[in-house]
Design a protein around this motif. Structure first.
Motif: not given
Length: 152
Positions: A4-5, A29-31, A10-20, A34-36
Motif C-alpha cells: 500500500l505504500v 495515505y498521502e500521495y 513511470f515515463h511520459i515521453d522521456q520524462i521520468r515520473c515517480i508517484i509515492r 515527482y516529475i523529472d
C-alpha cells in the motif's frame, strides 16, 4: 498481497515520473508526484517561468469545435500548437514583433512588445482574428483533476 505504500516509476515521453504513497496518521495515505526529479509544485513553477500558454476554441458551424493549445517557449521562442512545433516567420513592427499563422479559418498573431519596464521585460499577446486570447495559467491547468479512466 500488494504493497500500500512505496513508490512507482513511470515515463511520459522521456520524462521520468515517480508517484509515492506514504502512510499518514490514522488509516490514511498521502500521495506525492515527482516529475523529472522535482515535486509537482516545483515543476509547475518552472513551467510557468519557461512558457506562455493560451487555450483557444474555434467556433464553427460543424458539430465539434476545434480546440487549440498554443505554447510559446520563452528561451528559444519556439511556438507549439497542440504539442507540434511550428516554424513561423516573425516580422518586425513598431515596438516589437508579430508572428502570424493560420489554423483552419482563424488567423493568429503572436505579438511581442516591450513592457516599458525592465522588471517585466517583453509582453506576449495572442490575437485570434484580431481579438485578444486570454493567457491561461499553467499552474491552474496542471492542478485540474484528471481521471485515469477518461477516454480521449
Amino acid at each position: 498481497m500488494f504493497k500500500l505504500v512505496g513508490e512507482d516509476t513511470f515515463h511520459i515521453d522521456q520524462i521520468r515520473c515517480i508517484i509515492r504513497v506514504d502512510p499518514a496518521p490514522g488509516f490514511k495515505y498521502e500521495y506525492s508526484l515527482y516529475i523529472d526529479g522535482k515535486s509537482h509544485e516545483q515543476y509547475t513553477e518552472e513551467m510557468t517561468r519557461q512558457y506562455r500558454l493560451w487555450l483557444y476554441t474555434q467556433d464553427s458551424a460543424a458539430e465539434t469545435a476545434q480546440e487549440y493549445r498554443i505554447m510559446l517557449k520563452l528561451d528559444t521562442l519556439s511556438l507549439y500548437v497542440n504539442d507540434e512545433l511550428r516554424t513561423e516567420e516573425s516580422a518586425f513592427v513598431h515596438g516589437g514583433t508579430d508572428t502570424k499563422f493560420l489554423l483552419q479559418d482563424t488567423e493568429f498573431v503572436l505579438q511581442a512588445r516591450s513592457s516599458g519596464n525592465k522588471h517585466d521585460g517583453i509582453v506576449h499577446t495572442l490575437l485570434a482574428n484580431g481579438v485578444a486570447v486570454p493567457e491561461a495559467k499553467i499552474q491552474e491547468i496542471m492542478q485540474e483533476p484528471v481521471s485515469i479512466l477518461q477516454a480521449n
